[in-house]
Design a protein around this motif. Structure first.
Motif, mmCIF file in Angstrom:
data_model
loop_
_atom_site.group_PDB
_atom_site.id
_atom_site.type_symbol
_atom_site.label_atom_id
_atom_site.label_comp_id
_atom_site.label_asym_id
_atom_site.label_seq_id
_atom_site.Cartn_x
_atom_site.Cartn_y
_atom_site.Cartn_z
ATOM 1 N N GLY A 24 0.793 -1.228 0.000
ATOM 2 C CA GLY A 24 0.000 0.000 0.000
ATOM 3 C C GLY A 24 0.812 1.258 0.000
ATOM 4 O O GLY A 24 0.260 2.365 0.077
ATOM 5 N N ASN A 25 2.134 1.173 -0.123
ATOM 6 C CA ASN A 25 2.995 2.346 -0.135
ATOM 7 C C ASN A 25 3.290 2.720 -1.586
ATOM 8 O O ASN A 25 4.202 2.158 -2.215
ATOM 9 C CB ASN A 25 4.300 2.062 0.624
ATOM 10 N N PHE A 26 2.533 3.641 -2.144
ATOM 11 C CA PHE A 26 2.693 4.042 -3.537
ATOM 12 C C PHE A 26 3.539 5.307 -3.613
ATOM 13 O O PHE A 26 3.311 6.270 -2.859
ATOM 14 C CB PHE A 26 1.332 4.294 -4.183
ATOM 15 N N VAL A 27 4.518 5.308 -4.477
ATOM 16 C CA VAL A 27 5.441 6.421 -4.641
ATOM 17 C C VAL A 27 5.225 7.021 -6.017
ATOM 18 O O VAL A 27 5.176 6.297 -7.031
ATOM 19 C CB VAL A 27 6.900 5.971 -4.476
ATOM 20 N N TYR A 28 5.088 8.317 -6.080
ATOM 21 C CA TYR A 28 4.853 9.017 -7.343
ATOM 22 C C TYR A 28 6.025 9.944 -7.627
ATOM 23 O O TYR A 28 6.605 10.540 -6.711
ATOM 24 C CB TYR A 28 3.552 9.817 -7.282
ATOM 25 N N LEU A 29 6.371 10.102 -8.881
ATOM 26 C CA LEU A 29 7.458 10.971 -9.309
ATOM 27 C C LEU A 29 6.878 12.194 -9.989
ATOM 28 O O LEU A 29 5.938 12.085 -10.792
ATOM 29 C CB LEU A 29 8.405 10.234 -10.259
ATOM 30 N N ALA A 30 7.459 13.325 -9.688
ATOM 31 C CA ALA A 30 6.994 14.574 -10.287
ATOM 32 C C ALA A 30 7.432 14.650 -11.736
ATOM 33 O O ALA A 30 8.578 14.343 -12.079
ATOM 34 C CB ALA A 30 7.546 15.763 -9.491
ATOM 35 N N THR A 31 6.495 15.032 -12.608
ATOM 36 C CA THR A 31 6.797 15.230 -14.040
ATOM 37 C C THR A 31 6.440 16.678 -14.366
ATOM 38 O O THR A 31 5.303 16.997 -14.715
ATOM 39 C CB THR A 31 5.987 14.260 -14.915
ATOM 40 N N CYS A 32 7.418 17.529 -14.257
ATOM 41 C CA CYS A 32 7.173 18.951 -14.503
ATOM 42 C C CYS A 32 8.473 19.597 -14.966
ATOM 43 O O CYS A 32 9.554 19.004 -14.870
ATOM 44 C CB CYS A 32 6.650 19.643 -13.232
#
Length: 367
Positions: A342-350
């Motif tokens: 349940g530990n979801f990691v998201y990467l910034a795309t900007c």
């Protein structure tokens, strides 16, 4: 009340039958009889003989010397023309194709009717179609039986006909630039289109195999109003039985051991083995049987033949099955160990081309 319901049901069935008969798969044999002076000859008795069943039909030429046989089944025929004071004319090997009329030019020579002049159809058939403006091509039984077909699907032959453009496969072919919904596929007059997804020109829900097709005609332009929906028409016809019993049993076997590897597999190196990717395995059996002949019933009593054959009713039956085992490479998304808990990691795309600017304190690729 019951009688009324029965009459209503009968009328509904008759209406459905009338609609189904609108899709004709038979053809016509027509022609003109003239003498050696190029004058039309009326009152000539013309006999059409089916080479397979020996069934005969007769007609008489009209005032213009024209005769016509309608509702003629696909096959090979012989035409005999006779009249007093003329030699009997016999034309053999007349090929009647589905939805393509056979037009004959018959010339009678003066003489006794006991004399017979026999010629082949190649010298008597008209070379130019004048009864309609259809653009059509017929794939006959020899082509269906002899040409190599992947999967034994005769409709694949249509991909090589004039006016048909295939991009990646025959199913999604374009016929004279038309949309896929502008085509109509029938088998013995019964529509077999995929009416749920009408995007492919040459795809049907029950496309017949080689065993179920004697020939088919592809009309790419100028189909008549009696053809039903679709500008382009593909008409299949089933083989039929004849005077004798004929059949076969077969098993077409494919094995990847006899196949070459694909171009992309040969040029893709497996990081674990350091070798090219192996070719995918394929094991396929297409097996079945077919039989046709005159319909016969057991004859009771002693003496005489054991079967009653009137040679008026004929049958053809086939059964085919395909068993296939093959390898394929699926694409799957596998969750990481953290995501599984349940530990979801998201990467910034900007901050890159096509993306908005990054907020203060955030850089592209930051968690």
């Amino acid at each position: 009340m019951k009688r009324f319901s029965f009459i209503a049901l009968a009328l509904c069935l008759f209406a459905v039958a009338s609609v189904s008969f609108g899709q004709t798969v038979n053809s016509r044999v027509t022609g003109t009889v003239k003498d050696t002076a190029d004058a039309v000859v009326p009152g000539v008795k013309v006999t059409l003989i089916d080479a397979k069943t020996r069934d005969e039909k007769t007609a008489t030429t009209n005032e213009e010397g024209v005769f016509t046989f309608v509702d003629v089944r696909v096959g090979t025929y012989t035409v005999i023309a006779e009249r007093a004071n003329f030699k009997k004319k016999q034309i053999t090997d007349i090929q009647v194709h589905v939805d393509v009329a056979a037009v004959l030019n018959v010339v009678l020579e003066p003489g006794g009717i006991a004399e017979t002049v026999s010629v082949s159809a190649s010298g008597s058939e008209a070379l130019i179609r004048t009864e309609n403006a259809k653009l059509s091509t017929t794939v006959d039984v020899k082509q269906v039986q002899d040409l190599p077909l992947n999967g034994r699907k005769p409709i694949n032959i249509a991909g090589g006909q004039a006016g048909v453009a295939t991009n990646t496969n025959v199913r999604g072919a374009v016929i004279n630039g038309l949309r896929g919904s502008f085509s109509n596929i029938t088998w013995d007059g019964i529509e077999i289109n995929d009416n749920l997804v009408r995007t492919d020109s040459l795809f049907g829900v029950n496309t017949p195999s080689v065993a179920g097709v004697s020939e088919f005609t592809l009309t790419t332009q100028n189909a008549g109003p009696d053809e039903g929906l679709g500008i382009a028409q593909v008409k299949f016809t089933t083989p039929r039985g004849g005077k004798g019993y004929h059949g076969e049993a077969y098993d077409y076997y494919r094995n990847s051991r006899f196949d070459a590897n694909t171009f992309f597999n040969n040029n893709t190196i497996d990081s674990k083995t350091g070798k090219s990717l192996p070719k995918p395995a394929l094991l396929q059996h297409q097996f079945g049987f077919n039989i046709g002949g005159p319909f016969a019933l057991p004859r009771p009593g002693e003496g005489g033949p054991s079967l009653m054959e009137k040679h008026k009713l004929f049958f053809y039956f086939f059964l085919e099955k395909t068993n296939t085992t093959f390898d394929f490479t699926p694409l799957r998304t596998v969750l990481s160990s953290g995501a599984r808990t349940g530990n979801f990691v998201y990467l910034a795309t900007c901050g890159v081309t096509g993306q908005p600017a990054c907020p203060a304190g955030v850089v592209n690729g930051q968690q």
